[in-house]
Motif scaffolding. Structure first.
Motif, short mmCIF file in Angstrom:
data_model
loop_
_atom_site.label_atom_id
_atom_site.label_comp_id
_atom_site.label_asym_id
_atom_site.label_seq_id
_atom_site.Cartn_x
_atom_site.Cartn_y
_atom_site.Cartn_z
N LEU A 289 0.81 -1.22 0.00
CA LEU A 289 0.00 0.00 0.00
C LEU A 289 0.84 1.27 0.00
CD1 LEU A 289 -2.81 -1.04 2.50
CD2 LEU A 289 -3.05 -0.64 0.04
N ILE A 290 2.14 1.15 0.22
CA ILE A 290 3.02 2.32 0.08
C ILE A 290 2.96 2.84 -1.36
CG2 ILE A 290 5.45 3.04 0.10
CD1 ILE A 290 4.22 2.92 2.87
N ALA A 291 2.49 2.00 -2.27
CA ALA A 291 2.31 2.44 -3.66
C ALA A 291 1.41 3.67 -3.75
CB ALA A 291 1.73 1.30 -4.50
N VAL A 353 -12.23 -2.45 13.65
CA VAL A 353 -12.25 -1.55 12.49
C VAL A 353 -12.23 -0.09 12.93
CG1 VAL A 353 -14.77 -1.37 12.21
CG2 VAL A 353 -13.27 -1.22 10.20
N TRP A 354 -12.73 0.21 14.12
CA TRP A 354 -12.61 1.59 14.63
C TRP A 354 -11.60 1.69 15.77
CZ3 TRP A 354 -13.89 2.60 19.73
CH2 TRP A 354 -14.66 1.63 20.40
N ALA A 355 -11.42 0.61 16.53
CA ALA A 355 -10.44 0.64 17.61
C ALA A 355 -9.01 0.72 17.07
CB ALA A 355 -10.61 -0.58 18.51
N ASN A 356 -8.78 0.18 15.86
CA ASN A 356 -7.48 0.35 15.22
C ASN A 356 -7.12 1.83 15.11
OD1 ASN A 356 -6.92 -2.35 14.76
ND2 ASN A 356 -7.80 -2.37 12.71
N ALA A 403 -2.77 11.11 1.49
CA ALA A 403 -2.45 9.85 0.79
C ALA A 403 -2.06 8.77 1.79
CB ALA A 403 -1.34 10.08 -0.22
N ALA A 404 -1.28 9.16 2.81
CA ALA A 404 -0.90 8.21 3.86
C ALA A 404 -2.13 7.78 4.65
CB ALA A 404 0.13 8.84 4.79
N LEU A 405 -3.02 8.73 4.93
CA LEU A 405 -4.25 8.39 5.65
C LEU A 405 -5.11 7.43 4.83
CD1 LEU A 405 -6.02 8.88 8.14
CD2 LEU A 405 -7.03 10.84 6.94
N LEU A 406 -5.18 7.64 3.52
CA LEU A 406 -5.94 6.73 2.66
C LEU A 406 -5.35 5.32 2.70
CD1 LEU A 406 -8.07 6.16 0.48
CD2 LEU A 406 -6.40 6.95 -1.22
N ALA A 407 -4.03 5.21 2.62
CA ALA A 407 -3.38 3.89 2.69
C ALA A 407 -3.71 3.20 4.00
CB ALA A 407 -1.88 4.03 2.51
N LEU A 408 -3.67 3.97 5.08
CA LEU A 408 -3.98 3.42 6.41
C LEU A 408 -5.43 2.94 6.48
CD1 LEU A 408 -2.83 4.98 9.73
CD2 LEU A 408 -5.21 4.39 9.45
N LEU A 409 -6.35 3.71 5.92
CA LEU A 409 -7.77 3.32 5.95
C LEU A 409 -8.03 2.09 5.11
CD1 LEU A 409 -9.46 6.85 5.78
CD2 LEU A 409 -9.27 5.33 7.77
N VAL A 410 -7.34 1.96 3.98
CA VAL A 410 -7.48 0.75 3.17
C VAL A 410 -7.01 -0.46 3.95
CG1 VAL A 410 -6.67 -0.44 1.09
CG2 VAL A 410 -7.34 1.96 0.96
N ASP A 412 -6.99 -0.75 7.12
CA ASP A 412 -7.96 -0.96 8.19
C ASP A 412 -9.17 -1.73 7.68
OD1 ASP A 412 -9.05 -0.70 10.77
OD2 ASP A 412 -10.10 1.14 10.22
N LEU A 413 -9.73 -1.29 6.57
CA LEU A 413 -10.94 -1.90 6.04
C LEU A 413 -10.70 -3.31 5.51
CD1 LEU A 413 -12.42 1.20 4.18
CD2 LEU A 413 -13.23 0.20 6.32
N SER A 414 -9.45 -3.64 5.21
CA SER A 414 -9.14 -4.97 4.67
C SER A 414 -9.45 -6.09 5.66
CB SER A 414 -7.66 -5.04 4.28
OG SER A 414 -6.84 -5.12 5.44
#
Length: 466
Positions: A289-291, A353-356, A403-410, A412-414
Motif C-alpha cells: 500500500l506504500i504504492a 475496524v474503529w479501535a485500530n 495519501a498516507a491516511l488513505l493507505a492506512l484506511l485501506v 484498516d478496512l481490509s
C-alpha cells in the motif's frame, strides 16, 4: 498571490481563534475515541476474551514502572520541546537532518531503555513469535526460501512462528544475513531496527522539503522526532520496515523534483526508489500500500519521468526471490488462511475496524490528530489546486498526508489488521506526522508536550507486546 496569503497564516483574529478551537476539539475527539476503545474493549475482553489483547486497543498489559531510560527520556523530551522548534528553524539543512536523526535515536533508545537493555531491546526479537527463533533453519538459504510457503499454515509440520509466517521471507532473511556477518543475537537485531527506524525521520524530512518546501519540513521536524510511535520503533522490525519504505518515497520525491540537479543522480534515485519498494513488498505484504504514497509523489510533481527506472528497480527483489523459489502470491494466500487460523479469526472486525484508529491515535499523538483536522479541512481546496496545477507548498503537504491516511484506511478496512496497528502501521503513521507543521507556530511547543506525554505515559504505565 491570494493563495500564498492563505498558506502563510495571515488570517483575521477570529478565524485564527476558530482554527485553534478546532484543533483542540479534534484532540479532544481523539481522547474520547481512545477512551471509548479502552472501556468498550475491556468490557468485550472481560466478557468474551475475543480481542486477544489485555489492554485494548493496544497489545499491552497494565504494568506501571520506571527504568534506566526514564531520566534520559524525560531529558530528551524536554530538550526537543524547549529547543527543537528553534533549532529546526535555524540549523543548516544538512545539520538539521543529522540532528533530527540523532535526536530520533536518542528518543527511541531512551524509551526502549525504560524497560532495560534486555526486555527493552535485546530480547524483543528473540521471543517465540519472532524472527530470531528460526535463524538456524536458514543454514541453507536457498532450500529455506524454496520451502518457505510449506511452513506458513499452523497445521503444517515445523510451522513458522507468527511473525515469520506473517511476512515474506525478506524480513527473516535480513536477520539471517546479520547473523552471517557476525551481528547475531537480539542485541544487534534490536540496534539494527532502532538505527534504521530512526533514519525514517530523515527520509520524511527530505521528501517533505522536495514535495512541499523547506519551511514546512522544518516545522515538521520536531514532531517527526518526538513521535509517540517511537515506543514501538525500538526494537520492532516494523520500525525497520518503515525506514525502507520511507527512503523509497524520499528517493522518488528527489527524482521527480530534480532536486539532484543532474540526470545521473536523479536516475540513480529513481532506480533506488524502485529497488527499495520491491524490498518493502518482501518485508511485509501489507506495505504494498506504500504504492499509494508513491503515486501521490508522481501526482504532486505532475511527472512520470522517473517511472521507467523505478519499475526497473522494483523488479530486482521480486525476480530474485521468485528465482530462489518463493512465490509471493502463494505466500500471501497462505498467510490469509494462517491469519484466520489464529487470533485474526477470533478478533471481532466490528470492534477493531474503529479501535485500530484509536490505537493509531496513540501512536501518532494528539498533535497529529489536530494537524490532520486541518489537512482534511483543506482537502477540497488542495484537490482543486492539484487539478489546475496551482498547488502551494501547503496544498502539497496536505495531499501527501492524506495519501498516507488513505493507505492506512485501506489497510484498516481490509480486515487483515485487527489489533497491533500501533506497531504494524508505523510506515503509514510516519507520513501523518508532518501534518503537525500545519499548526500555528506559536502553539507548537504545547503540542510537542502533548506528544511527549503520550509516549511517556504509554511506556511507563504499560508493557507493550511483541
Amino acid at each position: 498571490m491570494k493563495t500564498e496569503e492563505r498558506t502563510t497564516g495571515h488570517h483575521p483574529p477570529q478565524q485564527r481563534t476558530t482554527g485553534r478551537r478546532g484543533d483542540l476539539i479534534a484532540a479532544a475527539a481523539g481522547v474520547l475515541l481512545v477512551t471509548a476503545a479502552v472501556l468498550i474493549g475491556r468490557a468485550i475482553q472481560d466478557a468474551h476474551g475475543t480481542l486477544v489483547a489485555h489492554w485494548p486497543p493496544l497489545l499491552a498489559s497494565w504494568y506501571p514502572h520506571t527504568g534506566p531510560g526514564t531520566p534520559a527520556a524525560v531529558v530528551v523530551a524536554a530538550a526537543v520541546v524547549a529547543y527543537g522548534p528553534g533549532l529546526a528553524g535555524r540549523l543548516p539543512w544538512r545539520g538539521l537532518l543529522a540532528t533530527a536523526w540523532a535526536a530520533s535515536l536518542a528518543w527511541i533508545l531512551s524509551l526502549a531503555m525504560i524497560d532495560g537493555w534486555g526486555r527493552g531491546i535485546a530480547e524483543r526479537l528473540t521471543t517465540k513469535h519472532e524472527y530470531l527463533q528460526v535463524i538456524d533453519r536458514f543454514s541453507d538459504i536457498g532450500a529455506a526460501l524454496h520451502g518457505f510457503t510449506g511452513h506458513i499454515l499452523s497445521g503444517r509440520p515445523d510451522n513458522w512462528p507468527a511473525h515469520v509466517a506473517g511476512h515474506p521471507p525478506g524480513a527473516t532473511l535480513t536477520f539471517v544475513l546479520l547473523d552471517r556477518i557476525g551481528l547475531g543475537g537480539g542485541g544487534w537485531a534490536g540496534v539494527w531496527c532502532i538505527v534504521l527506524g530512526g533514519s525514517a525521520v530523515v527520509a520524511a524530512l527530505i521528501a517533505v522539503r522536495a514535495l512541499a518546501d523547506e519551511r514546512l519540513a522544518r516545522g515538521a521536524a520536531p514532531f517527526l522526532v518526538l513521535a509517540p510511535m517511537a515506543v514501538w520503533t525500538g526494537a520492532s522490525a516494523d520500525g525497520y520496515f518503515a525506514a525502507v519504505a520511507a527512503w523509497s518515497v524520499a528517493l522518488l520525491a528527489l527524482a521527480a523534483t530534480r532536486r539532484l540537479h543532474s540526470p545521473r543522480p536523479a536516475a540513480a534515485a529513481a532506480l533506488g526508489s524502485g529497488l527499495l519498494y520491491g524490498l518493502t513488498c518482501y518485508l511485509s505484504y501489507g506495505l504494498t500500500l506504500i504504492a499509494l504514497l508513491l503515486l501521490a509523489v508522481l501526482l504532486l510533481t505532475r511527472t512520470a519521468r522517473p517511472v521507467p527506472l523505478f519499475l526497473l528497480g522494483a523488479l530486482v527483489v521480486p525476480v530474485a526471490f521468485t528465482l530462489a523459489g518463493f512465490n509471493w502470491w502463494d505466500g500471501y494466500r497462505l498467510l490469509v488462511e494462517r491469519y484466520y487460523q489464529g487470533a485474526g479469526g477470533i478478533r471481532p472486525y466490528s470492534y477493531w475496524v474503529w479501535a485500530n484508529l484509536a490505537a493509531t491515535t496513540v501512536s501518532a499523538g494528539l498533535a497529529t490528530v489536530a494537524g490532520l483536522r486541518r489537512a482534511v479541512a483543506g482537502a477540497p481546496g488542495s484537490a482543486r489546486a492539484l487539478r489546475t496545477g496551482t498547488t502551494s507548498a501547503r496544498h502539497r503537504l496536505i495531499l501527501l498526508t492524506l495519501a498516507a491516511l488513505l493507505a492506512l484506511l485501506v489497510a484498516d478496512l481490509s480486515g487483515m489488521s485487527k489489533a497491533e496497528t500501533e506497531r504494524i502501521w508505523q510506515p503509514f503513521v510516519l507520513w501523518l506526522l508532518p501534518a503537525a507543521a500545519l499548526l500555528p507556530p506559536d502553539t507548537r511547543r504545547g503540542w510537542l508536550i502533548a506528544q511527549a506525554v503520550v509516549a511517556l505515559l504509554v511506556n511507563h504505565l504499560l508493557w507493550t507486546g511483541w
